[in-house]
Design a protein around this motif. Structure first.
Motif, short mmCIF file in Angstrom:
data_model
loop_
_atom_site.label_atom_id
_atom_site.label_comp_id
_atom_site.label_asym_id
_atom_site.label_seq_id
_atom_site.Cartn_x
_atom_site.Cartn_y
_atom_site.Cartn_z
N LEU A 151 7.67 -48.97 -41.97
CA LEU A 151 8.83 -49.77 -42.47
C LEU A 151 10.19 -49.13 -42.23
CD1 LEU A 151 10.02 -52.70 -43.32
CD2 LEU A 151 9.47 -51.67 -45.75
N LYS A 152 10.04 -47.64 -42.79
CA LYS A 152 11.12 -46.80 -42.73
C LYS A 152 11.41 -46.32 -41.37
CE LYS A 152 12.47 -42.33 -44.75
NZ LYS A 152 12.12 -41.19 -45.58
N GLU A 153 10.65 -46.14 -40.60
CA GLU A 153 10.70 -45.78 -39.12
C GLU A 153 11.19 -47.00 -38.22
OE1 GLU A 153 6.96 -44.29 -37.81
OE2 GLU A 153 7.00 -42.63 -39.09
N SER A 163 7.94 -48.87 -55.43
CA SER A 163 7.70 -47.94 -56.39
C SER A 163 6.70 -48.75 -57.24
CB SER A 163 9.07 -47.74 -56.74
OG SER A 163 8.84 -46.93 -58.15
N ASN A 164 7.11 -49.96 -57.58
CA ASN A 164 6.12 -50.78 -58.63
C ASN A 164 4.79 -50.95 -58.19
OD1 ASN A 164 8.55 -50.85 -60.37
ND2 ASN A 164 9.05 -52.91 -59.77
N TYR A 165 4.54 -51.21 -56.90
CA TYR A 165 3.38 -51.40 -56.19
C TYR A 165 2.42 -50.06 -56.43
CZ TYR A 165 -0.41 -53.08 -53.29
OH TYR A 165 -1.48 -53.47 -53.00
N LYS A 166 3.16 -49.17 -55.97
CA LYS A 166 2.54 -47.57 -56.07
C LYS A 166 2.09 -47.49 -57.64
CE LYS A 166 2.99 -42.86 -54.68
NZ LYS A 166 3.83 -41.92 -54.10
N THR A 207 17.17 -49.86 -42.40
CA THR A 207 17.85 -50.67 -43.18
C THR A 207 17.44 -51.60 -44.15
OG1 THR A 207 19.49 -51.09 -41.22
CG2 THR A 207 19.73 -52.49 -43.05
N VAL A 208 16.10 -52.02 -43.78
CA VAL A 208 15.34 -52.75 -44.89
C VAL A 208 14.60 -51.85 -45.86
CG1 VAL A 208 13.16 -54.29 -44.89
CG2 VAL A 208 14.76 -54.64 -42.95
N GLU A 266 15.72 -53.80 -53.35
CA GLU A 266 14.90 -54.74 -53.80
C GLU A 266 13.54 -54.14 -53.03
OE1 GLU A 266 15.26 -59.02 -53.86
OE2 GLU A 266 17.25 -58.55 -53.29
N VAL A 267 13.50 -53.88 -51.74
CA VAL A 267 12.17 -53.17 -51.16
C VAL A 267 11.65 -51.98 -51.83
CG1 VAL A 267 11.37 -52.32 -48.92
CG2 VAL A 267 12.80 -54.52 -49.02
N LYS A 268 13.01 -51.13 -52.20
CA LYS A 268 12.49 -49.79 -52.77
C LYS A 268 11.75 -50.02 -54.03
CE LYS A 268 15.61 -46.42 -50.55
NZ LYS A 268 16.24 -45.36 -50.72
#
Length: 50
Positions: A25-27, A43-46, A31-32, A37-39
């Motif tokens: 996703l980062k690569e 973070s929460n999922y990890k 922008t996303v 919200e994505v970050k």
């Protein structure tokens, strides 16, 4: 495209399959990836899976 629920649903399903691929996703979509919200979701999922 204003389909946030749809996009987050797909992101969550992808993380359930293999969280380590979130780097794609980062690569491909920096922008996303930089979206707060994505970050937060990543973070929460990890934290939840540790």
């Amino acid at each position: 495209m204003n389909k946030n629920k749809y996009a987050f649903s797909h992101l969550i399903k992808g993380m359930q399959i293999d969280y380590d691929y979130h780097i794609i996703l980062k690569e491909l979509y920096p922008t996303v990836y930089d979206n707060l919200e994505v970050k937060k979701l990543l973070s929460n999922y990890k934290k939840a899976t540790e």
